[in-house]
Scaffold this active site. Structure first.
Site, PDB file in Angstrom:
ATOM      1  N   ARG A 124     -21.698 -38.844   5.232  1.00 18.77           N
ATOM      2  CA  ARG A 124     -21.529 -39.648   6.472  1.00 18.77           C
ATOM      3  C   ARG A 124     -20.371 -40.635   6.362  1.00 18.77           C
ATOM      4  NH1 ARG A 124     -27.147 -39.618   5.969  1.00 18.77           N
ATOM      5  NH2 ARG A 124     -28.116 -38.134   7.386  1.00 18.77           N
ATOM      6  N   LYS A 168      -6.505 -41.234  12.375  1.00 19.07           N
ATOM      7  CA  LYS A 168      -6.853 -39.976  13.046  1.00 19.07           C
ATOM      8  C   LYS A 168      -6.922 -38.886  11.980  1.00 19.07           C
ATOM      9  CE  LYS A 168      -5.149 -40.163  17.768  1.00 19.07           C
ATOM     10  NZ  LYS A 168      -4.165 -39.567  18.694  1.00 19.07           N
ATOM     11  N   GLU A 184       9.788 -38.194  14.731  1.00 22.13           N
ATOM     12  CA  GLU A 184       8.767 -39.231  14.957  1.00 22.13           C
ATOM     13  C   GLU A 184       9.389 -40.626  14.825  1.00 22.13           C
ATOM     14  OE1 GLU A 184       5.717 -38.558  15.978  1.00 22.13           O
ATOM     15  OE2 GLU A 184       5.362 -36.471  15.395  1.00 22.13           O
ATOM     16  N   LYS A 233       3.406 -48.657  14.692  1.00 21.38           N
ATOM     17  CA  LYS A 233       2.139 -47.908  14.800  1.00 21.38           C
ATOM     18  C   LYS A 233       0.959 -48.837  14.543  1.00 21.38           C
ATOM     19  CE  LYS A 233      -0.403 -43.772  14.089  1.00 21.38           C
ATOM     20  NZ  LYS A 233      -0.447 -42.371  13.750  1.00 21.38           N
ATOM     21  N   GLU A 261      -7.857 -44.796  20.945  1.00 17.13           N
ATOM     22  CA  GLU A 261      -7.120 -44.145  22.040  1.00 17.13           C
ATOM     23  C   GLU A 261      -7.865 -44.178  23.374  1.00 17.13           C
ATOM     24  OE1 GLU A 261      -4.704 -40.810  20.729  1.00 17.13           O
ATOM     25  OE2 GLU A 261      -4.711 -40.066  22.797  1.00 17.13           O
ATOM     26  N   ARG A 267      -2.841 -46.435  22.972  1.00 14.29           N
ATOM     27  CA  ARG A 267      -2.511 -45.586  21.819  1.00 14.29           C
ATOM     28  C   ARG A 267      -1.963 -44.230  22.251  1.00 14.29           C
ATOM     29  NH1 ARG A 267      -5.550 -44.630  16.001  1.00 14.29           N
ATOM     30  NH2 ARG A 267      -4.163 -42.934  15.346  1.00 14.29           N
ATOM     31  N   ASN A 289       1.614 -40.375  21.518  1.00 11.69           N
ATOM     32  CA  ASN A 289       1.714 -38.932  21.750  1.00 11.69           C
ATOM     33  C   ASN A 289       2.910 -38.579  22.635  1.00 11.69           C
ATOM     34  OD1 ASN A 289      -0.679 -38.393  20.304  1.00 11.69           O
ATOM     35  ND2 ASN A 289      -1.887 -39.027  22.072  1.00 11.69           N
ATOM     36  N   HIS A 339       4.379 -35.120  22.805  1.00  9.07           N
ATOM     37  CA  HIS A 339       3.442 -34.204  22.159  1.00  9.07           C
ATOM     38  C   HIS A 339       2.767 -33.234  23.131  1.00  9.07           C
ATOM     39  CE1 HIS A 339       4.177 -36.879  18.870  1.00  9.07           C
ATOM     40  NE2 HIS A 339       3.298 -36.319  18.069  1.00  9.07           N
ATOM     41  N   HIS A 381       3.047 -29.968  21.332  1.00 11.76           N
ATOM     42  CA  HIS A 381       1.918 -29.185  20.810  1.00 11.76           C
ATOM     43  C   HIS A 381       1.921 -27.781  21.402  1.00 11.76           C
ATOM     44  CE1 HIS A 381      -0.870 -32.689  19.371  1.00 11.76           C
ATOM     45  NE2 HIS A 381       0.043 -32.368  18.484  1.00 11.76           N
ATOM     46  N   HIS A 389       6.028 -29.151  13.463  1.00  9.91           N
ATOM     47  CA  HIS A 389       5.489 -30.169  14.372  1.00  9.91           C
ATOM     48  C   HIS A 389       6.613 -31.076  14.896  1.00  9.91           C
ATOM     49  CE1 HIS A 389       2.517 -33.032  15.916  1.00  9.91           C
ATOM     50  NE2 HIS A 389       3.243 -33.998  15.350  1.00  9.91           N
TER      51      HIS A 389
HETATM   52  P1  NAD Z   1       2.853 -30.537   5.918  1.00  9.21           P
HETATM   53  O1  NAD Z   1       1.767 -31.397   5.463  1.00  9.21           O
HETATM   54  O2  NAD Z   1       2.546 -29.096   6.149  1.00  9.21           O
HETATM   55  O3  NAD Z   1       4.055 -30.647   4.883  1.00  9.21           O
HETATM   56  C1  NAD Z   1       5.222 -29.895   5.126  1.00  9.21           C
HETATM   57  C2  NAD Z   1       5.630 -29.056   3.921  1.00  9.21           C
HETATM   58  O4  NAD Z   1       6.245 -29.915   2.972  1.00  9.21           O
HETATM   59  C3  NAD Z   1       4.479 -28.377   3.190  1.00  9.21           C
HETATM   60  O5  NAD Z   1       4.915 -27.116   2.765  1.00  9.21           O
HETATM   61  C4  NAD Z   1       4.246 -29.279   1.992  1.00  9.21           C
HETATM   62  O6  NAD Z   1       3.679 -28.597   0.907  1.00  9.21           O
HETATM   63  C5  NAD Z   1       5.637 -29.747   1.682  1.00  9.21           C
HETATM   64  N1  NAD Z   1       5.746 -31.048   1.031  1.00  9.21           N
HETATM   65  C6  NAD Z   1       5.059 -32.169   1.321  1.00  9.21           C
HETATM   66  N2  NAD Z   1       5.544 -33.206   0.626  1.00  9.21           N
HETATM   67  C7  NAD Z   1       6.532 -32.730  -0.158  1.00  9.21           C
HETATM   68  C8  NAD Z   1       7.419 -33.327  -1.082  1.00  9.21           C
HETATM   69  N3  NAD Z   1       7.436 -34.640  -1.324  1.00  9.21           N
HETATM   70  N4  NAD Z   1       8.299 -32.522  -1.725  1.00  9.21           N
HETATM   71  C9  NAD Z   1       8.341 -31.192  -1.442  1.00  9.21           C
HETATM   72  N5  NAD Z   1       7.551 -30.583  -0.559  1.00  9.21           N
HETATM   73  C10 NAD Z   1       6.657 -31.346   0.092  1.00  9.21           C
HETATM   74  O7  NAD Z   1       3.503 -31.066   7.294  1.00  9.21           O
HETATM   75  P2  NAD Z   1       3.766 -32.514   7.882  1.00  9.21           P
HETATM   76  O8  NAD Z   1       4.942 -32.345   8.756  1.00  9.21           O
HETATM   77  O9  NAD Z   1       3.770 -33.564   6.862  1.00  9.21           O
HETATM   78  O10 NAD Z   1       2.477 -32.765   8.775  1.00  9.21           O
HETATM   79  C11 NAD Z   1       2.200 -31.977   9.902  1.00  9.21           C
HETATM   80  C12 NAD Z   1       0.737 -32.125  10.217  1.00  9.21           C
HETATM   81  O11 NAD Z   1       0.447 -33.496  10.484  1.00  9.21           O
HETATM   82  C13 NAD Z   1       0.301 -31.354  11.434  1.00  9.21           C
HETATM   83  O12 NAD Z   1      -0.893 -30.684  11.135  1.00  9.21           O
HETATM   84  C14 NAD Z   1       0.053 -32.422  12.484  1.00  9.21           C
HETATM   85  O13 NAD Z   1      -0.931 -32.061  13.407  1.00  9.21           O
HETATM   86  C15 NAD Z   1      -0.403 -33.571  11.622  1.00  9.21           C
HETATM   87  N6  NAD Z   1      -0.228 -34.900  12.234  1.00  9.21           N
HETATM   88  C16 NAD Z   1      -1.270 -35.748  12.216  1.00  9.21           C
HETATM   89  C17 NAD Z   1      -1.145 -37.023  12.757  1.00  9.21           C
HETATM   90  C18 NAD Z   1      -2.293 -37.987  12.694  1.00  9.21           C
HETATM   91  O14 NAD Z   1      -2.189 -39.065  13.276  1.00  9.21           O
HETATM   92  N7  NAD Z   1      -3.349 -37.688  11.986  1.00  9.21           N
HETATM   93  C19 NAD Z   1       0.072 -37.420  13.321  1.00  9.21           C
HETATM   94  C20 NAD Z   1       1.134 -36.524  13.312  1.00  9.21           C
HETATM   95  C21 NAD Z   1       0.977 -35.255  12.760  1.00  9.21           C
HETATM   96  N1  GLY Z   2       0.034 -39.529  16.073  1.00  3.61           N
HETATM   97  C1  GLY Z   2      -0.663 -40.074  17.180  1.00  3.61           C
HETATM   98  C2  GLY Z   2      -1.682 -41.105  16.827  1.00  3.61           C
HETATM   99  O1  GLY Z   2      -1.869 -41.421  15.675  1.00  3.61           O
HETATM  100  O2  GLY Z   2      -2.323 -41.632  17.689  1.00  3.61           O
END
Ligand code: NAD
Ligand code: GLY
Length: 384
Positions: free
Chosen positions: A136, A158, A200, A242, A252, A256, A260, A263, A267, A279
């Site tokens: 939990r 998130k 971003e 942020k 949100e 907040r 997006n 997005h 998306h 992304h």
């Molecule tokens: P990712 O986590 O897939 O990383 C991108 C690639 O880079 C992967 O292949 C990873 O293995 C590699 N990598 C990571 N760090 C590295 C490093 N230091 N050196 C070498 N390789 C490295 O992608 P991302 O762009 O970081 O994240 C995208 C994801 O984040 C999506 O799923 C998206 O929906 C999510 N997201 C979430 C939020 C949130 O608020 N929670 C906000 C924006 C995006």
């Molecule tokens: N990336 C959008 C949020 O964190 O609200």
């Protein structure tokens, strides 16, 4: 809900140290975002007094940084285990979360244990969600290793995984105990991933601070060249914005939503391209589309629309994946948007720019205008 958001142009001045600390003010759930080079993670995590920690990472990041973190934890006297899954968006599933939870259960994790997310946004979302639901909810630490994760996904609580029907459809708000962004880890990040993260960064200027946008324009060369001194301040600036937004509206219910920006279509492009577009690349295209839409329905000046386009191009994000989304008809985008949870009652709500640093959210736009703007956009209407 609709509303306006105007950020403060004063991104707080920081003392000239080699680290930046940004606080996310959420009462008893407040936490620090620490930004620096070669951060000492062992001591930081020991400070949380965990019974044991589970370091969750993907195959790429674990190979680069997993052993080092394990060594630092061991040196600090923190008992740890590791869980590694294949890198990529395809791993962002309930089944990965189930496997992490099973691993925690087998190792006797309890409410005093801690999950560490070592990786990009995928790892952060998956590990954060596992921490949100295991027993939990247990504490977690975000160690973001991509630029996108440092400026966005690791901050704000998130967490989510995807369903076959769409992105991030199962998730929870679960704030980390601390975020530790070690900029030196960006040295190994592939160029395409780095550039996608810059989308971003640009977003924060557009939605909250014209001054911050100008600063990014001024330092675009150093930022593109990964100058770590400027990066430290830019990442701190993004996190400050942020943190301010999340402190006003953690779950949100209103403002907040502006995070997006870009997005809604972003998306949809990501999904319609079967994740061929990263992304950040999809968000870059989504931001430009929304800027053009803002020009048509909110009077956002074309000169500023073109500044956004120019900056994204300077960062090499645009027109990287043009071929993918230029081939999409508005009906393709619309279909993908229909499974996006950001629409209410079947009507998509838009975040539109009134002027640089000031946006409105929850806007409805006529379908005809959306489709016409898409056609102008994909025919290269922003190449000026
Ligand atoms: P990712 O986590 O897939 O990383 C991108 C690639 O880079 C992967 O292949 C990873 O293995 C590699 N990598 C990571 N760090 C590295 C490093 N230091 N050196 C070498 N390789 C490295 O992608 P991302 O762009 O970081 O994240 C995208 C994801 O984040 C999506 O799923 C998206 O929906 C999510 N997201 C979430 C939020 C949130 O608020 N929670 C906000 C924006 C995006
Ligand atoms: N990336 C959008 C949020 O964190 O609200």
């Amino acid at each position: 809900m609709t509303g306006k958001a105007k950020g403060s142009d004063a991104v707080a001045a920081q003392p000239p140290t080699t680290q930046r600390v940004v606080k996310v003010e959420l009462g008893e759930r407040s936490y620090d975002i620490i930004i620096g080079q070669h951060l000492e993670m062992g001591g930081l995590i020991k400070g949380l007094r965990p019974s044991v920690v589970m370091v969750v990472s993907d195959s790429n990041v674990d190979a680069l940084y997993g052993d080092r973190l394990e060594f630092e934890l061991k040196t600090a006297g923190v008992a740890s285990a590791r869980f590694v899954f294949p890198a990529g968006e395809k791993s962002k599933t309930l089944s990965t979360v189930e496997r992490i939870c099973c691993e925690c259960a087998e190792r006797g994790f309890d409410r005093s244990s801690v999950v560490i997310a070592l990786g990009g946004g995928v790892v952060g979302d998956v590990a954060g969600f596992a921490a949100a639901v295991y027993a939990r909810g247990i504490r977690h630490v975000q160690i973001p290793t991509t630029l996108l994760a440092m400026v966005d996904s690791s901050v704000g609580g998130k967490t989510a995984v995807n369903l076959p029907q769409g992105k991030n459809l199962v998730g929870a708000f679960h704030q980390p105990s601390v975020v530790a962004a070690d900029i030196a880890m960006l040295r190994t990040l592939p160029d395409r991933e780095y550039m996608a993260g810059l989308a971003e960064v640009v977003k924060y200027g557009v939605i909250w601070s014209a001054d911050f946008f100008r600063e990014i324009e001024r330092e675009a060369g150093r930022i593109a060249g990964r100058d770590e001194e400027i990066l430290r301040d830019v990442i701190a600036g993004c996190c400050r914005i942020k943190a301010d937004v999340v402190a006003i509206d953690e779950k949100e219910g209103g403002v907040r939503a502006i995070l997006n920006y870009g997005h809604t279509v972003g998306h949809a492009i990501e999904a319609a391209s079967a994740y061929e577009c990263l992304h950040g690349e999809a968000v870059a295209a989504g931001m430009l589309y929304a800027a053009l839409l803002s020009e048509r329905v909110k009077g956002f000046v074309m000169q500023d629309v073109l500044r956004i386009a120019r900056l994204l191009r300077q960062f090499g994000i645009e027109p990287k994946n043009d071929a993918v989304w230029r081939g999409m008809a508005w009906s393709d985008i619309r279909r993908a948007m229909d499974v996006d949870k950001k629409k209410k009652g079947g009507i998509p709500r838009w975040i539109l720019v009134e002027r640089m640093g000031s946006v409105v959210f929850g806007c409805e736009v006529e379908e005809r205008v959306l489709a016409e703007t898409w056609d102008v956009f994909r025919r290269g209407g922003l190449d000026g």
